[in-house]
Write a protein that holds these residues in place. Structure first.
Motif, short mmCIF file in Angstrom:
data_model
loop_
_atom_site.label_atom_id
_atom_site.label_comp_id
_atom_site.label_asym_id
_atom_site.label_seq_id
_atom_site.Cartn_x
_atom_site.Cartn_y
_atom_site.Cartn_z
N VAL A 40 0.89 -1.17 0.00
CA VAL A 40 0.00 0.00 0.00
C VAL A 40 0.92 1.22 0.00
N PRO A 41 0.91 2.03 -1.06
CA PRO A 41 1.94 3.06 -1.23
C PRO A 41 1.84 4.24 -0.29
N ASP A 42 0.63 4.64 0.08
CA ASP A 42 0.51 5.81 0.94
C ASP A 42 -0.78 5.73 1.75
N GLY A 43 -0.96 6.72 2.64
CA GLY A 43 -2.16 6.75 3.48
C GLY A 43 -1.90 6.21 4.87
N GLU A 44 -2.96 6.10 5.64
CA GLU A 44 -2.87 5.67 7.03
C GLU A 44 -2.40 4.22 7.19
N PHE A 45 -2.56 3.42 6.14
CA PHE A 45 -2.21 2.00 6.25
C PHE A 45 -1.10 1.64 5.25
N ALA A 46 -0.25 2.62 4.94
CA ALA A 46 0.86 2.39 4.01
C ALA A 46 1.85 1.42 4.62
N ASP A 47 1.97 0.24 4.02
CA ASP A 47 2.84 -0.82 4.52
C ASP A 47 2.96 -1.89 3.45
N ALA A 48 3.77 -2.89 3.74
CA ALA A 48 3.87 -4.08 2.90
C ALA A 48 3.13 -5.23 3.57
N PHE A 49 2.51 -6.08 2.76
CA PHE A 49 1.71 -7.20 3.26
C PHE A 49 2.07 -8.46 2.47
N ARG A 50 2.16 -9.57 3.17
CA ARG A 50 2.26 -10.87 2.52
C ARG A 50 1.13 -11.75 3.04
N ILE A 51 0.43 -12.40 2.15
CA ILE A 51 -0.69 -13.25 2.54
C ILE A 51 -0.38 -14.68 2.13
N ASP A 52 -0.20 -15.56 3.10
CA ASP A 52 0.08 -16.97 2.85
C ASP A 52 -1.15 -17.79 3.24
N ARG A 53 -1.64 -18.58 2.29
CA ARG A 53 -2.79 -19.45 2.59
C ARG A 53 -2.42 -20.90 2.35
N ASP A 54 -2.69 -21.73 3.34
CA ASP A 54 -2.41 -23.16 3.24
C ASP A 54 -3.57 -23.91 3.89
N GLY A 55 -4.43 -24.49 3.07
CA GLY A 55 -5.57 -25.23 3.59
C GLY A 55 -6.53 -24.32 4.33
N THR A 56 -6.71 -24.58 5.62
CA THR A 56 -7.64 -23.79 6.42
C THR A 56 -6.95 -22.65 7.15
N THR A 102 -2.28 -16.70 6.84
CA THR A 102 -1.35 -15.92 7.64
C THR A 102 -1.03 -14.62 6.93
N ILE A 103 -1.21 -13.51 7.62
CA ILE A 103 -0.93 -12.18 7.08
C ILE A 103 0.29 -11.63 7.80
N VAL A 104 1.28 -11.23 7.02
CA VAL A 104 2.49 -10.63 7.57
C VAL A 104 2.54 -9.17 7.13
N ASN A 105 2.80 -8.28 8.07
CA ASN A 105 2.85 -6.85 7.79
C ASN A 105 4.18 -6.29 8.26
N ALA A 106 4.78 -5.43 7.42
CA ALA A 106 6.03 -4.77 7.78
C ALA A 106 6.10 -3.44 7.04
N PRO A 107 7.00 -2.55 7.45
CA PRO A 107 7.09 -1.25 6.79
C PRO A 107 7.46 -1.34 5.31
N THR A 108 8.27 -2.35 4.93
CA THR A 108 8.70 -2.50 3.55
C THR A 108 8.59 -3.97 3.14
N ALA A 109 8.59 -4.20 1.82
CA ALA A 109 8.51 -5.56 1.31
C ALA A 109 9.74 -6.36 1.74
N ASP A 110 10.93 -5.74 1.74
CA ASP A 110 12.14 -6.45 2.14
C ASP A 110 12.08 -6.90 3.60
N ALA A 111 11.42 -6.08 4.46
CA ALA A 111 11.36 -6.41 5.88
C ALA A 111 10.43 -7.59 6.17
N LEU A 112 9.53 -7.90 5.25
CA LEU A 112 8.61 -9.03 5.48
C LEU A 112 9.38 -10.33 5.71
N GLY A 113 10.44 -10.54 4.92
CA GLY A 113 11.21 -11.77 5.04
C GLY A 113 11.98 -11.88 6.34
#
Length: 524
Positions: A427-443, A446-457
């Protein structure tokens, strides 16, 4: 001014009906009753539950009027609940200025908790990064508190802008007296402070506030029909627009769905079932919403963060919060309302199936909830601190997981998120500007949030079992819930376009009127 009342003569005390309330007495008989030889259900401080009292609030309540008003209200709560007060409940009237002063004095600062809680509300897309959750929570209700019960002091405080000529709403008094009765028969203070997560707290309040609102509604149903009730003068003030409807709608859940849950418990086992739920409250708002005994599915979590990212181990439940189904519903509703996210039709909020139910918290993307654990993270300290979170959600079926996943994606879309590959979005700007990764496995999603895409890892390195699916599995309806509930339309739209927001002003006005008068009672 105190008006004359009819002096009663001797008669037997009120009996208790099979539904737990005292049997309805003939008003003509009650008018002639004397005080009972010993305390009786439906009689308090010299007044029977259906006795007339001479109280006129047009010029404010005198001390004598307040005493009569409170005594008869206690008798009525006893009558409706089928349970006796052990002792008198003092009622103190204070000014709003005094209330605000006391509130500030009782506010303690906890920087670690505040930083942790900020991430919880940011994860729900209710409070943005430039706002503080604690401040927003208090601001949302600061001017609206009408009264509250203080378990530690065993008395009720009524807040008024004119303490020299106070008035008191019937429903506020009955509601808070119900809390006093809960505290006398159990330990209200312990119950409302024993939970460690947002969802468990709301579920406990579903019993505590649900019973108070249930008794309040049964009282209202009798006013002007079986009972004479003291009229509350109109102030002429219009409801203020709440600062944040997402906060209020979350806090309002116990007041809305709680009475339905209490009614369900009573149908199963009478007031004994309610007492049992008070002693051993439900664990989740899912149980309140869907009237079920289903318990959350356990979630094991392994912290894999590196490069200085760490959790808040002293906060919540091992550093995590559980937001639950009710809060997830609010997330989808609030983002549809404020960002026009293609999540759920906002009008469904008012589509309830019970006269006891104020709002509807049941929607497809949040139903099927099995459990969730939200772990806020931090790196560094002070002004240089960076924050993020890992939100692990478990669902009843793979279809439920896919539906949550894709409806959550609709929120990111509403904030102009761009894809960075590997289920990663920014999300490039605004109140919720951050990087997100969404991992889905079966049921599990998992949502991972960090300030940048590199920080997610670094915050949550990908490991086997994290999944990585970005769409619905075969046979799943992975589309966001739409106005007709059928997923995406053939033309690619979701059916939740701008015209669908038409009836919202009436709904918002209702939230303002109800929430501002009710939610604040428990916040304090």
């Amino acid at each position: 001014m105190v008006l004359a009342t009819v002096a009663p003569a001797a008669a037997a005390p009120a009996t208790v009906a099979s539904d737990g309330a005292a049997a309805v007495d003939d008003p003509e008989v009650v008018q002639q009753r004397a005080d009972p030889s010993e305390d009786a259900i439906g009689w308090e401080g010299g007044y029977w539950h259906n006795e007339s009292i001479g109280v006129d609030q047009s010029d404010g309540l005198s001390d004598a009027e307040l005493d009569a008003y409170v005594a008869r209200a206690m008798a009525r709560v006893e009558y409706l609940r089928g349970e006796e007060f052990d002792e008198e409940v003092p009622v103190e009237v204070i000014s709003r200025d005094e209330f605000q002063r006391q509130r500030e004095q009782n506010t303690t600062s906890n920087a670690s908790y505040d930083a942790w809680n900020d991430q919880v509300w940011e994860a729900l897309f209710v409070i943005g990064e430039s706002q503080e959750a604690n401040e927003q929570l208090r601001s949302a209700t600061g001017q609206s508190t009408a009264g509250f019960y203080v378990p530690a002091e065993d008395h009720i405080r009524i807040i008024t802008d004119s303490p020299e000529n106070p008035t008191l709403d019937n429903t506020t008094l009955v509601h808070e007296l119900t809390h006093a009765l809960q505290d006398q028969s159990g330990d209200l203070g312990e119950q409302i402070t024993a939970t460690e997560t947002q969802d468990a707290g709301l579920a406990t309040d579903g019993v505590v506030e649900g019973e108070a609102n249930y008794i309040e509604q049964r009282y209202v149903d009798r006013c002007g029909v079986e009972w004479e009730c003291v009229e509350t003068p109109s102030t002429g003030e219009q409801p203020q627009q709440p600062p944040n409807l997402g906060i209020l709608l979350t806090l309002l859940h116990p007041y809305s769905d709680g009475p339905v849950y209490i009614d369900w418990l009573r149908e199963r086992g009478g007031w004994d079932a309610v007492d049992a739920a008070f002693e051993d409250p439900p664990e989740s708002t899912e149980q309140i919403i869907h009237l079920t005994d289903d318990e959350p599915v356990p979630i094991e979590y392994e912290d894999r963060a590196r490069d200085g990212w760490e959790t808040f181990p002293d906060q919540g439940e091992g550093g995590s919060d559980t937001v639950g189904e009710a809060s997830m519903y609010v997330m989808f509703w609030y983002q549809a309302r404020t960002a026009r996210a293609q999540t759920i039709p906002p009008q469904t909020l008012a589509q309830t199936s019970s006269p006891l139910d104020t709002y509807n918290y049941d929607a497809e993307p949040s139903a099927g909830w099995g459990n969730d654990r939200l772990f806020p993270y931090r790196k560094g300290s002070g002004e240089n601190a960076r924050h993020g979170y890992v939100w692990v959600t478990e669902w009843d079926s793979e279809r439920d997981a896919a539906q949550f996943h894709n409806t959550y994606r609709a929120i990111l879309d509403a904030h102009d998120a761009r894809s960075e590959g590997d289920n990663t979005y920014v999300v490039p700007d605004g109140e919720f500007a951050d990087a997100f990764r969404i991992d889905r496995d079966g049921t599990r999603v998992t949502i991972v949030n960090a300030p940048t895409a590199d920080a997610l890892g670094d915050l949550r390195p990908v490991a086997d079992g994290d999944g990585g699916s970005s769409g619905a599995t075969d046979g799943d309806d992975g589309g966001a819930t739409t106005a007709d509930g059928d997923g995406d339309d053939e033309d690619g739209s979701t059916g939740l376009e701008a015209p669908g927001f038409g009836p919202l002003p009436a709904v918002l006005a209702l939230i303002a009127a109800v929430a501002l008068a009710a939610v604040a009672r428990r916040l304090d």
